[in-house]
Design a protein around this motif. Structure first.
Motif, PDB file in Angstrom:
ATOM      1  N   GLN A  51      -7.159  -5.787  -5.996  1.00  0.00           N
ATOM      2  CA  GLN A  51      -6.632  -4.447  -5.758  1.00  0.00           C
ATOM      3  C   GLN A  51      -7.482  -3.816  -4.646  1.00  0.00           C
ATOM      4  O   GLN A  51      -8.709  -3.856  -4.709  1.00  0.00           O
ATOM      5  CB  GLN A  51      -6.730  -3.612  -7.030  1.00  0.00           C
ATOM      6  CG  GLN A  51      -6.181  -2.209  -6.920  1.00  0.00           C
ATOM      7  CD  GLN A  51      -6.159  -1.531  -8.279  1.00  0.00           C
ATOM      8  OE1 GLN A  51      -5.180  -1.604  -9.010  1.00  0.00           O
ATOM      9  NE2 GLN A  51      -7.243  -0.866  -8.621  1.00  0.00           N
ATOM     10  N   ILE A  52      -6.839  -3.249  -3.631  1.00  0.00           N
ATOM     11  CA  ILE A  52      -7.523  -2.604  -2.515  1.00  0.00           C
ATOM     12  C   ILE A  52      -7.082  -1.142  -2.498  1.00  0.00           C
ATOM     13  O   ILE A  52      -5.885  -0.864  -2.405  1.00  0.00           O
ATOM     14  CB  ILE A  52      -7.177  -3.259  -1.163  1.00  0.00           C
ATOM     15  CG1 ILE A  52      -7.240  -4.789  -1.251  1.00  0.00           C
ATOM     16  CG2 ILE A  52      -8.071  -2.726  -0.063  1.00  0.00           C
ATOM     17  CD1 ILE A  52      -8.597  -5.347  -1.515  1.00  0.00           C
ATOM     18  N   ALA A  53      -8.024  -0.206  -2.599  1.00  0.00           N
ATOM     19  CA  ALA A  53      -7.610   1.183  -2.776  1.00  0.00           C
ATOM     20  C   ALA A  53      -8.657   2.165  -2.273  1.00  0.00           C
ATOM     21  O   ALA A  53      -9.813   1.806  -2.023  1.00  0.00           O
ATOM     22  CB  ALA A  53      -7.333   1.449  -4.257  1.00  0.00           C
ATOM     23  N   SER A  54      -8.227   3.409  -2.131  1.00  0.00           N
ATOM     24  CA  SER A  54      -9.106   4.538  -1.851  1.00  0.00           C
ATOM     25  C   SER A  54      -8.708   5.673  -2.773  1.00  0.00           C
ATOM     26  O   SER A  54      -7.521   5.863  -3.063  1.00  0.00           O
ATOM     27  CB  SER A  54      -8.969   4.989  -0.388  1.00  0.00           C
ATOM     28  OG  SER A  54      -9.675   6.201  -0.173  1.00  0.00           O
ATOM     29  N   ALA A  55      -9.690   6.434  -3.243  1.00  0.00           N
ATOM     30  CA  ALA A  55      -9.390   7.602  -4.071  1.00  0.00           C
ATOM     31  C   ALA A  55      -8.802   8.723  -3.244  1.00  0.00           C
ATOM     32  O   ALA A  55      -8.188   9.660  -3.788  1.00  0.00           O
ATOM     33  CB  ALA A  55     -10.653   8.083  -4.783  1.00  0.00           C
ATOM     34  N   VAL A  76       0.835  -1.196   0.000  1.00  0.00           N
ATOM     35  CA  VAL A  76       0.000   0.000   0.000  1.00  0.00           C
ATOM     36  C   VAL A  76       0.873   1.250   0.000  1.00  0.00           C
ATOM     37  O   VAL A  76       1.756   1.406   0.842  1.00  0.00           O
ATOM     38  CB  VAL A  76      -0.925   0.003   1.230  1.00  0.00           C
ATOM     39  CG1 VAL A  76      -1.695   1.310   1.310  1.00  0.00           C
ATOM     40  CG2 VAL A  76      -1.881  -1.178   1.179  1.00  0.00           C
ATOM     41  N   VAL A  77       0.618   2.135  -0.976  1.00  0.00           N
ATOM     42  CA  VAL A  77       1.361   3.385  -1.090  1.00  0.00           C
ATOM     43  C   VAL A  77       0.434   4.482  -1.623  1.00  0.00           C
ATOM     44  O   VAL A  77      -0.627   4.206  -2.181  1.00  0.00           O
ATOM     45  CB  VAL A  77       2.576   3.265  -2.045  1.00  0.00           C
ATOM     46  CG1 VAL A  77       3.599   2.288  -1.502  1.00  0.00           C
ATOM     47  CG2 VAL A  77       2.119   2.860  -3.446  1.00  0.00           C
ATOM     48  N   LYS A  78       0.862   5.740  -1.475  1.00  0.00           N
ATOM     49  CA  LYS A  78       0.189   6.843  -2.142  1.00  0.00           C
ATOM     50  C   LYS A  78       0.641   6.890  -3.590  1.00  0.00           C
ATOM     51  O   LYS A  78       1.788   6.585  -3.911  1.00  0.00           O
ATOM     52  CB  LYS A  78       0.533   8.172  -1.475  1.00  0.00           C
ATOM     53  CG  LYS A  78      -0.089   8.375  -0.108  1.00  0.00           C
ATOM     54  CD  LYS A  78       0.250   9.759   0.432  1.00  0.00           C
ATOM     55  CE  LYS A  78      -0.379   9.974   1.804  1.00  0.00           C
ATOM     56  NZ  LYS A  78      -0.065  11.322   2.348  1.00  0.00           N
ATOM     57  N   SER A  79      -0.261   7.269  -4.481  1.00  0.00           N
ATOM     58  CA  SER A  79       0.077   7.399  -5.895  1.00  0.00           C
ATOM     59  C   SER A  79      -0.668   8.586  -6.469  1.00  0.00           C
ATOM     60  O   SER A  79      -1.389   9.289  -5.760  1.00  0.00           O
ATOM     61  CB  SER A  79      -0.290   6.123  -6.650  1.00  0.00           C
ATOM     62  OG  SER A  79      -1.693   5.950  -6.672  1.00  0.00           O
ATOM     63  N   LEU A  80      -0.537   8.785  -7.774  1.00  0.00           N
ATOM     64  CA  LEU A  80      -1.226   9.898  -8.415  1.00  0.00           C
ATOM     65  C   LEU A  80      -2.734   9.771  -8.304  1.00  0.00           C
ATOM     66  O   LEU A  80      -3.460  10.769  -8.249  1.00  0.00           O
ATOM     67  CB  LEU A  80      -0.818   9.979  -9.889  1.00  0.00           C
ATOM     68  CG  LEU A  80       0.628  10.390 -10.181  1.00  0.00           C
ATOM     69  CD1 LEU A  80       0.912  10.294 -11.678  1.00  0.00           C
ATOM     70  CD2 LEU A  80       0.889  11.796  -9.674  1.00  0.00           C
ATOM     71  N   TRP A  81      -3.237   8.518  -8.295  1.00  0.00           N
ATOM     72  CA  TRP A  81      -4.683   8.302  -8.326  1.00  0.00           C
ATOM     73  C   TRP A  81      -5.295   8.052  -6.951  1.00  0.00           C
ATOM     74  O   TRP A  81      -6.515   8.006  -6.808  1.00  0.00           O
ATOM     75  CB  TRP A  81      -5.018   7.121  -9.230  1.00  0.00           C
ATOM     76  CG  TRP A  81      -4.194   5.900  -8.969  1.00  0.00           C
ATOM     77  CD1 TRP A  81      -3.045   5.520  -9.596  1.00  0.00           C
ATOM     78  CD2 TRP A  81      -4.446   4.887  -7.980  1.00  0.00           C
ATOM     79  NE1 TRP A  81      -2.563   4.344  -9.061  1.00  0.00           N
ATOM     80  CE2 TRP A  81      -3.395   3.936  -8.082  1.00  0.00           C
ATOM     81  CE3 TRP A  81      -5.445   4.694  -7.031  1.00  0.00           C
ATOM     82  CZ2 TRP A  81      -3.327   2.814  -7.258  1.00  0.00           C
ATOM     83  CZ3 TRP A  81      -5.384   3.567  -6.214  1.00  0.00           C
ATOM     84  CH2 TRP A  81      -4.327   2.646  -6.340  1.00  0.00           C
ATOM     85  N   GLY A  82      -4.471   7.906  -5.906  1.00  0.00           N
ATOM     86  CA  GLY A  82      -5.039   7.663  -4.592  1.00  0.00           C
ATOM     87  C   GLY A  82      -4.092   6.922  -3.671  1.00  0.00           C
ATOM     88  O   GLY A  82      -2.893   7.216  -3.619  1.00  0.00           O
TER      89      GLY A  82
END
Length: 210
Positions: A98-102, A78-84
């Motif tokens: 894929q597990i993510a948050s905007a 888990v990391v920060k990226s351009l999309w969230g």
């Protein structure tokens, strides 16, 4: 046309209870992700990757931790990226998630709120597959040429990537053979150009346990 649930196949009957527990407890998607025993062989990347979109970065961290404790394996941390904010993992049954948050930073408390579940399908030709799904009655919400398409599809959002692009995004080799080990429960019965099976019968199996 709506997607109501997806059914993921496991290699053997003895693995079904653990897989059901993983989706119900670790990922909290047991109402939309069902399990059954596979009828055909499969190896490598299965070509698809469900994406669980959560409201807060803390929800991502908590879900990742539960998944790893339940036997999942990290593909991308888990990391920060351009999309969230997010990462990817392989469930104990071999399905890539894929597990993510905007949201890159918290906008509220982490309470486990799911924003949406997206079924990412890797396909050979995004434009051709987009045309196929439009013929099945799915409306396109977003489209970026031959790289990505997203549809209005009810309880679960359908999105298309090139197979190689999806594999790269989740951090797995694109090679794979055999069954996708996936059935999409929707309002129609068909098999798409890349071999993904859609079936109304999957709707009748909602809530059924092996």
């Amino acid at each position: 046309m709506n997607i109501h649930a997806i059914t993921i196949e496991v290699p053997a009957a003895g693995e079904a209870p653990a897989a059901e527990s993983f989706y119900a407890d670790a990922l909290a998607v047991g109402d939309r992700v069902h399990v059954r025993v596979a009828t055909g062989p499969s190896s490598g990347f299965r070509g698809f990757a469900p994406s669980l979109i959560l409201m807060q970065p803390g929800d991502v961290d908590a879900t990742f931790a539960r998944a790893l404790a339940a036997g999942a394996r990290v593909l991308k941390p888990v990391v920060k990226s351009l999309w969230g904010y997010g990462g990817s993992l392989v469930a104990p049954d071999g399905t890539t998630w894929q597990i993510a948050s905007a949201n890159k930073t918290a906008t509220g408390p982490a309470v486990g709120e799911v924003e949406k579940l997206v079924l990412l399908l890797g396909v050979q030709d995004v434009k051709a597959s987009t045309a196929f799904y439009r013929e099945q009655g799915l409306a396109v919400n977003k489209s970026f040429g031959g790289k990505y398409a997203e549809f209005s599809s009810g309880d679960i959002t359908l999105a298309l990537y090139k197979r190689s692009g999806l594999a790269k995004q989740v951090g797995i080799a694109a090679e794979g053979t055999g069954s996708h080990r996936l059935e999409v429960g929707a309002d129609a019965d068909f098999t798409d150009p890349d071999g993904y099976a859609w079936a109304t019968s999957a709707m009748a199996d909602r809530g059924r346990r092996l």
